[in-house]
Design an enzyme around this catalytic site. Structure first.
Site, PDB file in Angstrom:
ATOM      1  N   ASP A 135      38.536  35.435  39.567  1.00  0.00           N
ATOM      2  CA  ASP A 135      39.528  36.034  39.265  1.00  0.00           C
ATOM      3  C   ASP A 135      39.920  36.447  37.897  1.00  0.00           C
ATOM      4  OD1 ASP A 135      41.420  37.855  40.664  1.00  0.00           O
ATOM      5  OD2 ASP A 135      42.862  36.260  40.977  1.00  0.00           O
ATOM      6  N   ASP A 166      44.659  38.180  47.636  1.00  0.00           N
ATOM      7  CA  ASP A 166      45.580  37.374  47.128  1.00  0.00           C
ATOM      8  C   ASP A 166      46.542  36.784  48.351  1.00  0.00           C
ATOM      9  OD1 ASP A 166      44.766  37.281  44.599  1.00  0.00           O
ATOM     10  OD2 ASP A 166      45.598  39.455  44.321  1.00  0.00           O
TER      11      ASP A 166
END
Length: 394
Positions: free
Chosen positions: A206, A252
Site C-alpha cells: 500500500d 481497506d
C-alpha cells in the site's frame, strides 16, 4: 463569465459540514460489513455443509498476496494506458453487474429467510447442466435454490440494473457493502501469524504504490466499478445528485476485517464468554481509519489506509494479549473456523459441482470461486485510502 463559472464548478470546495458528513458516513459504512461479516463468519465456520465451507488463507497464500495484487494493479494500469478507458469500463460494468447481483443476493438471503411470509409456498428448484453421456457424463453446473432465493435475486437484479444504467453512488455502495461483507464472512485466516503476514505484506504494498508511484492513483481515477464505498461531500448542497465524492476502498475494509473476524473466532474458541480481542481490534480499526482521514484532510493528499490500520489492528490485540498473558496461546491457536474439512466423499462431490468457470458466489448454495474474489476485492481507490486485496486461490 461562462469560463469562470466552469472553473468555479471544477474547483468545488466542500464545506466543513459536508466533509464531516461524508467521512463520518464512510466510517459507519466500513464498520457494518466488518461487524456483521465477523459474526456471520462464526456461523459459517460451524456449518457442516460442504457448500458453506469458508475459503482458507494459509501463510503461503498470505505471502503471495502483495505480489499478486501488485501484478493485477500494474496490469490494470497498462490496460488503461494502452486501450480505451470507455470500452474497458463497459466490460467491467457488465462483469460487476453479474457479480454484484449474486453477492447482494447472498447477503440478503438470511434476512429474506426471516421475513418471507409463511403463508406463501417456498418451492425447491434445481438447475443442472451436464456434458457427455452415460458413465462419461459430468456435471458442469448444479444449483439448488428455492423461492426465497429467487426473490433475493429479483431485488438484487433491480439494484444491478440501476447501477448499470445510472452508476448511482447508492447502488455502488449497496454492491460494495455486499462484496465487503461476503469477503469478511467467507475468507478465513488459519491463524494470527498468517494474518500478520498478510497485513504486513499489504502494508508495504500500500505504501509503495500510493507514495512511490502514480499507478494506484491513475487506476483509481480510471476504474469505474463498485470496489469502493463513496459518499458525496456536496450532499447538503446538491442532494442525491451530488458528484464530489470521498472514497474508501474495499481492500481497506476486507483485509483488516478478516483479521478482526479471526480474533472473534479466537474469542469464541477460548469459551470464556468474552469478546475482548474482537472489541479491541474493532476499536483499533475505528482509531486507525479516523487517523487516516485526519492525516489525509490535514495534508490534502491521498493516504494508504493500511499504513495506519495495520499497526492499530495488530498492535491493540497484541497489547491486550500481553496484559492477559495469552500472547503465546493467541499465536499458536488455529481456530475451528479455518480447520473444518468435509469428508473425502463430500469433497469429491463438491469438486464436481464447482467445475463451472464462471466468476461469482452463488446466492443459492453459497459456493465460492477463488479467482473472482481476487478480482472483485482488488482495491484501487485512493481518495481517502488506497489498498488492495486478493483472495486465496487453491
Amino acid at each position: 463569465m461562462e469560463h469562470k463559472a466552469l472553473n468555479a464548478t471544477a474547483k468545488f470546495v466542500a464545506t466543513p459540514e459536508g466533509t464531516a458528513l461524508a467521512y463520518g458516513s464512510l466510517v459507519f459504512m466500513a464498520l457494518l460489513p466488518i461487524f456483521f461479516g465477523a459474526l456471520r463468519s462464526v456461523t459459517c465456520s460451524k456449518s457442516k455443509n460442504a457448500a458453506d465451507m469458508p475459503e482458507t488463507i494459509t501463510s503461503r497464500d498470505a505471502a503471495r498476496f502483495p505480489i499478486i495484487a501488485s501484478c493485477t494493479l500494474f496490469g490494470l494500469y497498462l490496460f488503461f494506458k494502452m486501450f480505451s478507458q470507455e470500452y474497458i469500463n463497459l466490460l467491467l460494468s457488465v462483469y460487476f453487474f453479474v457479480l454484484g447481483v449474486l453477492a447482494l443476493s447472498h447477503t440478503m438471503s438470511p434476512f429474506m429467510c426471516r421475513m418471507f411470509p409463511e403463508s406463501l409456498p417456498n418451492k425447491q428448484y434445481q438447475l443442472l447442466f451436464t456434458q457427455g453421456a452415460g458413465e462419461a457424463k459430468e456435471e458442469i453446473l448444479n444449483y439448488e435454490f428455492d423461492t426465497k432465493n429467487l426473490v433475493c435475486l429479483l431485488i438484487s437484479s433491480v439494484v444491478g440494473v440501476w447501477y448499470l444504467l445510472k452508476k448511482h453512488w447508492i447502488a455502488n455502495n449497496l454492491f460494495g457493502l455486499a462484496f465487503a461483507l461476503n469477503g469478511v464472512e467467507l475468507l478465513h485466516l488459519n491463524n494470527v501469524s498468517t494474518g500478520c503476514i498478510l497485513l504486513g505484506g499489504l502494508f508495504i504494498y500500500d505504501v509503495f504504490w500510493v507514495f512511490g508511484t502514480n499507478v494506484m492513483v491513475t487506476v483509481a481515477k480510471s476504474f469505474e466499478a463498485p470496489i469502493k464505498l463513496v459518499f458525496p461531500q456536496d450532499l447538503l448542497e446538491k442532494g442525491l445528485g451530488a458528484s464530489n465524492f470521498a472514497m474508501l476502498g474495499l481492500g481497506d475494509i476486507v483485509i483488516p476485517g478478516i483479521f478482526i473476524a479471526l480474533l472473534l473466532r479466537f474469542d469464541v474458541s477460548l469459551k470464556k464468554n468474552s469478546r475482548t480481542y474482537f472489541y479491541a481490534s474493532f476499536l483499533a480499526y475505528i482509531f486507525g481509519l479516523g487517523l487516516t482521514i485526519f492525516v489525509m484532510h490535514t495534508f490534502k493528499h491521498a493516504q494508504p489506509a493500511l499504513l495506519y490500520l495495520v499497526p492499530a489492528c495488530v498492535g491493540f490485540p497484541v497489547i491486550v494479549a500481553l496484559i492477559k498473558g495469552e500472547l503465546t496461546e493467541m499465536f499458536r491457536s488455529v481456530t475451528t473456523a479455518t480447520t473444518i474439512r468435509a469428508p473425502k466423499e463430500i469433497q469429491a462431490s463438491l469438486a464436481r459441482h464447482v467445475q463451472v468457470k464462471t466468476c461469482f458466489w452463488s446466492p443459492f448454495t453459497r459456493e465460492r470461486r477463488s479467482e473472482p474474489v481476487r478480482l472483485c476485492l482488488h482495491d484501487t481507490s485512493t481518495t481517502a485510502v488506497g489498498s488492495s486485496c486478493s483472495a486465496h486461490a487453491h
